[in-house]
Write a protein that holds these residues in place. Structure first.
Motif, PDB file in Angstrom:
ATOM      1  N   SER A 150      12.779   4.019  -0.620  1.00  0.00           N
ATOM      2  CA  SER A 150      13.631   2.835  -0.741  1.00  0.00           C
ATOM      3  C   SER A 150      13.017   1.868  -1.743  1.00  0.00           C
ATOM      4  O   SER A 150      11.852   1.973  -2.116  1.00  0.00           O
ATOM      5  CB  SER A 150      13.782   2.149   0.618  1.00  0.00           C
ATOM      6  N   THR A 151      13.816   0.922  -2.173  1.00  0.00           N
ATOM      7  CA  THR A 151      13.301  -0.179  -2.970  1.00  0.00           C
ATOM      8  C   THR A 151      13.412  -1.450  -2.145  1.00  0.00           C
ATOM      9  O   THR A 151      14.290  -1.578  -1.281  1.00  0.00           O
ATOM     10  CB  THR A 151      14.089  -0.343  -4.288  1.00  0.00           C
ATOM     11  N   HIS A 152      12.529  -2.416  -2.419  1.00  0.00           N
ATOM     12  CA  HIS A 152      12.458  -3.606  -1.578  1.00  0.00           C
ATOM     13  C   HIS A 152      11.624  -4.668  -2.273  1.00  0.00           C
ATOM     14  O   HIS A 152      10.918  -4.379  -3.258  1.00  0.00           O
ATOM     15  CB  HIS A 152      11.812  -3.254  -0.232  1.00  0.00           C
ATOM     16  N   THR A 153      11.688  -5.867  -1.768  1.00  0.00           N
ATOM     17  CA  THR A 153      10.833  -6.928  -2.288  1.00  0.00           C
ATOM     18  C   THR A 153       9.397  -6.689  -1.849  1.00  0.00           C
ATOM     19  O   THR A 153       9.123  -5.867  -0.967  1.00  0.00           O
ATOM     20  CB  THR A 153      11.288  -8.297  -1.765  1.00  0.00           C
ATOM     21  N   GLU A 154       8.488  -7.407  -2.428  1.00  0.00           N
ATOM     22  CA  GLU A 154       7.070  -7.263  -2.058  1.00  0.00           C
ATOM     23  C   GLU A 154       6.856  -7.623  -0.590  1.00  0.00           C
ATOM     24  O   GLU A 154       6.111  -6.944   0.123  1.00  0.00           O
ATOM     25  CB  GLU A 154       6.219  -8.170  -2.950  1.00  0.00           C
ATOM     26  N   ALA A 155       7.547  -8.668  -0.119  1.00  0.00           N
ATOM     27  CA  ALA A 155       7.377  -9.090   1.272  1.00  0.00           C
ATOM     28  C   ALA A 155       7.917  -8.035   2.231  1.00  0.00           C
ATOM     29  O   ALA A 155       7.296  -7.728   3.258  1.00  0.00           O
ATOM     30  CB  ALA A 155       8.077 -10.425   1.502  1.00  0.00           C
ATOM     31  N   VAL A 156       9.077  -7.468   1.902  1.00  0.00           N
ATOM     32  CA  VAL A 156       9.636  -6.424   2.758  1.00  0.00           C
ATOM     33  C   VAL A 156       8.759  -5.183   2.718  1.00  0.00           C
ATOM     34  O   VAL A 156       8.534  -4.526   3.746  1.00  0.00           O
ATOM     35  CB  VAL A 156      11.086  -6.088   2.338  1.00  0.00           C
ATOM     36  N   GLY A 157       8.239  -4.856   1.535  1.00  0.00           N
ATOM     37  CA  GLY A 157       7.342  -3.709   1.416  1.00  0.00           C
ATOM     38  C   GLY A 157       6.111  -3.866   2.296  1.00  0.00           C
ATOM     39  O   GLY A 157       5.663  -2.902   2.936  1.00  0.00           O
ATOM     40  N   LYS A 158       5.584  -5.079   2.353  1.00  0.00           N
ATOM     41  CA  LYS A 158       4.423  -5.325   3.217  1.00  0.00           C
ATOM     42  C   LYS A 158       4.801  -5.148   4.683  1.00  0.00           C
ATOM     43  O   LYS A 158       4.050  -4.529   5.459  1.00  0.00           O
ATOM     44  CB  LYS A 158       3.891  -6.736   2.981  1.00  0.00           C
ATOM     45  N   ALA A 159       5.974  -5.664   5.063  1.00  0.00           N
ATOM     46  CA  ALA A 159       6.423  -5.527   6.460  1.00  0.00           C
ATOM     47  C   ALA A 159       6.628  -4.059   6.820  1.00  0.00           C
ATOM     48  O   ALA A 159       6.293  -3.626   7.928  1.00  0.00           O
ATOM     49  CB  ALA A 159       7.710  -6.320   6.671  1.00  0.00           C
ATOM     50  N   LEU A 160       7.182  -3.284   5.878  1.00  0.00           N
ATOM     51  CA  LEU A 160       7.376  -1.853   6.125  1.00  0.00           C
ATOM     52  C   LEU A 160       6.040  -1.138   6.290  1.00  0.00           C
ATOM     53  O   LEU A 160       5.891  -0.251   7.137  1.00  0.00           O
ATOM     54  CB  LEU A 160       8.172  -1.220   4.983  1.00  0.00           C
ATOM     55  N   ARG A 161       5.047  -1.505   5.486  1.00  0.00           N
ATOM     56  CA  ARG A 161       3.726  -0.869   5.589  1.00  0.00           C
ATOM     57  C   ARG A 161       3.057  -1.206   6.924  1.00  0.00           C
ATOM     58  O   ARG A 161       2.391  -0.355   7.526  1.00  0.00           O
ATOM     59  CB  ARG A 161       2.846  -1.289   4.411  1.00  0.00           C
TER      60      ARG A 161
END
Length: 397
Positions: A150-161
């Motif tokens: 998926s693609t996402h903002t940096e903040a969402v990417g951090k939450a996903l990680r």
């Protein structure tokens, strides 16, 4: 009319007699000649959490029914066992990638994934590893795919990680409980990578500490000490108090397994000191189960492992007097430590009584941890096999 289940049958007969759960437990003790049935046993049977095995003929005699009637009711009950899908929210095995793959996801997707992580943790409280490992690994695989594609903002990417890291931790814990230690290690290491990418030092410490705990329990004691201490260091001094207490507990257990008494006692003291500072601060939801009772259990386990039963027995009895009986695996594990401590204290009759209850709970539970502890319990009883109560338990086992 639907067939009567065993919990329904038991409750109906008890209430027809005007008995409390304690009175029924007393009647079973009297009928069997063994003072080992408790009110909590009756509660577990009536709530459908456990089905009796050894006690079946005595229950039939007390209720005034045939064993065949009782077994039919137990068979009917087995059709109503809670399933994982009842515990995990939403449809399907995991949070799915939006159609087409590579599409943008937002914070709501990360929140949805985190909700499934927490639900899987709650499922682990009541379902053993061998029954939970496949759906847990399926959840983890889908979450990793979601993160990668998926693609996402940096903040969402951090939450996903962070969500992937937490999911990897509980999946690793479940795999370890299922006896799949290599799979557990892979999950822990994957989660550790995700936690570090998210710059979540507390979660990184949780994953490294979980792996250290596994190593300490599968014959890699020295490595377990090194990794438990490294996990504590990686988490750092600003880790929430309950997390530091948990990490110190794992250090204590690692030193206990290497028989380093002084280091183990020091770590237990540090754990207690850390927990005393807990008070309303922001902390991860996965710390919900860390409390004074859990630290007390670890202290008792350390004393048992170090052959100090006079310290272990009061602690374990205190914890067990107020423990949630629906958490069968943990209850069986705690009882196993108590049985071993009684054996070390040269109290074979008490050890046999506790061991019988532990073996009954753990039979067919689907947990490698309880299977291993059952083996240790039987070994601790073996020197007392001339004692009738012990001989009977070993015969049943």
């Amino acid at each position: 009319m639907a067939p009567e289940t065993f919990p329904q049958m038991l409750k109906r007969h008890r209430k027809d007699r005007g008995w409390s759960q304690q009175r029924l437990a007393d009647a079973l003790c009297e009928e069997s000649g063994r003072a080992t049935v408790t009110r909590q046993d009756v509660y577990r049977w009536e709530s459908g959490r456990r089905a009796p095995k050894f006690w079946r003929p005595y229950i039939a005699a007390v209720l005034g029914i045939t064993l065949e009637e009782l077994d039919r009711a137990i068979a009917t009950s087995s059709e109503h066992v809670p399933k994982l899908e009842d515990l995990l929210p939403g449809d399907g095995p995991a949070v799915a990638l939006p159609m087409g793959g590579g599409r943008r996801v937002g914070r709501s997707t990360a929140d949805q994934l985190m909700a499934r992580v927490h639900a899987l943790r709650l499922a682990d409280d009541v379902i053993a590893g061998q029954d939970l490992i496949r759906p847990a690994l399926r959840e983890l695989d889908a979450a990793v795919t979601l993160l990668r594609e998926s693609t996402h903002t940096e903040a969402v990417g951090k939450a996903l990680r962070v969500a992937v890291g937490e999911l990897a931790q509980i999946a690793g814990w479940i795999a370890s409980d299922a006896g799949q230690h290599d799979q557990a290690e892979r999950a822990y290491l994957l989660g550790l990578s995700a936690a570090r990418e998210a710059e979540d030092a507390t979660l990184a410490g949780q994953l490294a500490g979980s792996l250290a705990y596994q190593w300490s329990n599968i014959g890699r004691e020295s490595e377990g000490v090194e990794l438990a201490e490294a996990a504590l260091a990686e988490a750092g001094p600003h880790t929430p108090p309950r997390a530091r207490a948990l990490f110190w507990d794992r250090v204590a257990w690692a030193h206990t397994k290497t028989k380093d008494v002084r280091a183990a006692m020091r770590a237990l003291g540090e754990a207690s000191e850390a927990l005393s500072k807990h008070g309303g601060e922001d902390e991860p939801t996965w710390l919900y189960w860390v409390d004074a009772g859990e630290l007390q259990v670890m202290e008792a386990r350390a004393y048992t492992e170090l052959h100090r039963p006079l310290r272990a027995v009061p602690l374990l009895n205190d914890v067990l007097s107020r423990y949630d009986a629906t958490h069968s695996r943990e209850l069986a594990l705690y009882l196993s430590w108590l049985a071993v401590a009684y054996a070390d204290a040269n109290e074979p009759e008490e050890a046999a009584s506790v061991a019988r209850r532990m073996l009954d709970i753990s039979d067919g539970l689907g947990s490698d941890r309880t299977n291993e502890r059952a083996r240790v319990v039987r070994e601790s009883l073996a020197p007392f096999r001339d004692v009738p109560e012990v001989r009977e338990v070993l015969g049943v086992a």
